[in-house]
Write a protein that holds these residues in place. Structure first.
Motif, PDB file in Angstrom:
ATOM      1  N   ARG A   1       0.838  -1.203   0.112  1.00 48.70           N
ATOM      2  CA  ARG A   1       0.228  -0.273  -0.124  1.00 48.70           C
ATOM      3  C   ARG A   1       0.883   1.008  -0.511  1.00 48.70           C
TER       4      ARG A   1
ATOM      5  N   SER B   1      -6.028  -6.416  -5.903  1.00 45.96           N
ATOM      6  CA  SER B   1      -6.662  -5.321  -4.827  1.00 45.96           C
ATOM      7  C   SER B   1      -7.911  -5.727  -4.300  1.00 45.96           C
TER       8      SER B   1
ATOM      9  N   ARG C   1      -4.093   6.553  -3.790  1.00 47.13           N
ATOM     10  CA  ARG C   1      -2.850   6.219  -2.966  1.00 47.13           C
ATOM     11  C   ARG C   1      -3.462   5.781  -1.787  1.00 47.13           C
ATOM     12  N   GLY C   2      -3.280   4.090  -1.237  1.00 46.12           N
ATOM     13  CA  GLY C   2      -4.176   3.661  -0.102  1.00 46.12           C
ATOM     14  C   GLY C   2      -4.399   2.280  -0.791  1.00 46.12           C
TER      15      GLY C   2
ATOM     16  N   LEU D   1      -4.612  -1.152  -1.752  1.00 45.20           N
ATOM     17  CA  LEU D   1      -3.518  -2.197  -1.157  1.00 45.20           C
ATOM     18  C   LEU D   1      -4.177  -3.146  -2.150  1.00 45.20           C
ATOM     19  N   HIS D   2      -2.645  -3.440  -2.340  1.00 45.73           N
ATOM     20  CA  HIS D   2      -2.520  -4.405  -3.691  1.00 45.73           C
ATOM     21  C   HIS D   2      -1.517  -5.444  -4.009  1.00 45.73           C
TER      22      HIS D   2
ATOM     23  N   VAL E   1       4.357  -0.982   3.357  1.00 45.58           N
ATOM     24  CA  VAL E   1       2.884   0.026   3.247  1.00 45.58           C
ATOM     25  C   VAL E   1       4.355   1.658   3.445  1.00 45.58           C
TER      26      VAL E   1
END
Ligand SMILES: [Fe+2]
Length: 390
Positions: free
Chosen positions: A116, A135, A152-153, A155-156, A219
Motif C-alpha cells: 500500500r 487489490s 494512494r491507499g 492495497l494491492h 506500507v
C-alpha cells in the motif's frame, strides 16, 4: 477517477448494518483522499481492516540526487538497467522532485506480501509484460502499453503472468486525474477528449478471501516502509462502490490528434497531477497540409522540464535514441528536432512512435542511480553531423 463503480454486494444504504448470513455484520471502510471530501469508495469487509498482529519498521527511502544540478540536455539508456525481483520494493529511482518521481522496475518475481502506497498515487506504465493487478477492489488485468493507475491507499499486489516485465513508475504527490479540460462540469469525459470512459478499465472480478493467518502488508508513508502483519487475508471484501479504485488505460486506446499543420504536445495529454502532466505519443498519420512540417519546432519552455520515455526505438524528431531511452530536456534551454529531422519529416506520411512524456513544472533532480546510464554525448547531438548514431 470520476466514474461511479460498484462490484460485489453492498447494503441498500451506506452506514447501516449489513448482515452476514450468520447474523454478524460486515465491516465498512472508507478509502479515499482529501479526508471525507475527496473521491472515495466504501468497502465491506468480512473482518476488521484494522486488525494487525505486528508492526515493524523496515527502512527509509530517501532518494539521493546528483551532487549538483547539471543544466544540459540529458539522455539515459535504461534498456539494460538491472533492478531487482520485486515489482514494488526494487524500483530504481531515475528523476524526481517534490511533485513527482520516476523510477523503473523490471520485476521477476511476485511479492509474497501486499503493498500500500500511503503517500502517493502511482501511474505504472507497462512497457513490457502481462498479468493482473489484484487489490481489495478486485482485479485489473494489465498488458504492454497499459497505464495502471493506483490511487494512494489502495492495497494491492502485482501478479506476473507473461514476462519479461518493464514498468516505468510515475509516483505523484498530488491526485492523478484526467485533464480537466477533457471533462464537463459533471466530470464526464466530453466528445472532445481523446479517450472515453469505455477506455477506462475498472476492476472486474472480486474474489472474497475468507482466510486467517499471517498476511504481511508493506506500507509506504513519509518515505519510509513499514511492515504490518494482518491477522486475516486483506482481500476479504464482499463488495464496494464509489469513485476510488485502481484502473487501467491503454496507450493504444488514446486517439491521437492530427492537424493540417503541427499541433503542440498538449494534444497528447493523458493525465494531470499537481505540478506535472503525462502525455502519450502514439502511432499516427502526420499533419496533412501540403506545406506542413510535421516535426515540432524548437521550443524553449522555461518553467517546464520535459521527460520522454521511448517505448520503442522510433521518435519523429530525435536521433540516437533506443527502446528504453529517457531524455530530459530541462527548463532554461531550447530543444527540438536534431539535424535533418525537420527536413526528413516534410512529405512523410506517418510515424510509429510510442512514447510517454512527463512534463514537470518544477525542476527535476537526476538520481545517483541514473548517472551511470547517461549518454554523455547527447548535449552535443544537435551539432550538424554529430547527432547520428547516438
Ligand atoms: Fe519538447
Amino acid at each position: 477517477m470520476p466514474i461511479y463503480h460498484q462490484l460485489g454486494e453492498v447494503p441498500r444504504k451506506r452506514h447501516v448494518a449489513f448482515r452476514k448470513e450468520d447474523g454478524g455484520i460486515h465491516y465498512e471502510e472508507l478509502v479515499g483522499n482529501k479526508g471525507f471530501t475527496g473521491p472515495s469508495s466504501l468497502l465491506y469487509h468480512l473482518r476488521l481492516p484494522t486488525a494487525v498482529k505486528s508492526v515493524e519498521a523496515l527502512r527509509g527511502l530517501a532518494w539521493a540526487g546528483e551532487p549538483e544540478r547539471v543544466l544540459r540536455h540529458r539522455h539515459f539508456r535504461t534498456a539494460t538497467l538491472a533492478t531487482g525481483p520485486s515489482p514494488v520494493l526494487d524500483r530504481v529511482p531515475l528523476l524526481f522532485n517534490s511533485d513527482v518521481a520516476l523510477s523503473m522496475a523490471r520485476p521477476e518475481k511476485e511479492d509474497d506480501f501486499f503493498y500500500r502506497n500511503g503517500q502517493g498515487d502511482e501511474v505504472v506504465f507497462v512497457a513490457e509484460g502481462e498479468g493482473t493487478l489484484e487489490s481489495s477492489f478486485g482485479e485489473v488485468p494489465f498488458r504492454a502499453g497499459d497505464y495502471v493507475v493506483i490511487p494512494r491507499g489502495v492495497l494491492h499486489r502485482w501478479r506476473l503472468a507473461a514476462g519479461p516485465f518493464r514498468f516505468l513508475v510515475i509516483e505523484s504527490a498530488g491526485y492523478v486525474r484526467t485533464p480537466k479540460r477533457y471533462r464537463n462540469e459533471h466530470g464526464q469525459l466530453t466528445e472532445m477528449a481523446p479517450f472515453s470512459e469505455r477506455d477506462v478499465r475498472r476492476p472486474t472480478r472480486l474474489e472474497t478471501r475468507d482466510e486467517t493467518g499471517d498476511f504481511p502488508v508493506v506500507v509506504k508513508s513519509g518515505n519510509r516502509l513499514v511492515e504490518m502483519v494482518m491477522a486475516h487475508h486483506p482481500f476479504d471484501v464482499v463488495g464496494w462502490d464509489g469513485y476510488y479504485y485502481p484502473w487501467a488505460f491503454s496507450i493504444h486506446d488514446f486517439e491521437p490528434r492530427v492537424g493540417r499543420v503541427h499541433l503542440p504536445p498538449p494534444v497528447h495529454q493523458t493525465f494531470e497531477g499537481d505540478g506535472f502532466v503525462v502525455c502519450s505519443f502514439c502511432p499516427r498519420p502526420y499533419d496533412f497540409g501540403p506545406e506542413a512540417v510535421p516535426a515540432p519546432y524548437s521550443h524553449q519552455n522555461v518553467m517546464s522540464d520535459e521527460v520522454l520515455f521511448y517505448a520503442n526505438s522510433e521518435f519523429m524528431s530525435r536521433k540516437g535514441i533506443e527502446y528504453g531511452s529517457i531524455t530530459l530536456h530541462p527548463d532554461g534551454l531550447p530543444h527540438g528536432p536534431q539535424p535533418g529531422r525537420t527536413e526528413d519529416s516534410i512529405g512523410a506520411k506517418g510515424t510509429d512512435e510510442l512514447a510517454v512524456m512527463v512534463d514537470t513544472f518544477r525542476p527535476l533532480l537526476v538520481s545517483r542511480e541514473a548517472l551511470p546510464l547517461e549518454d554523455e554525448g547527447y548535449p552535443l547531438s544537435w551539432l550538424e553531423g554529430s547527432g547520428e548514431g547516438r
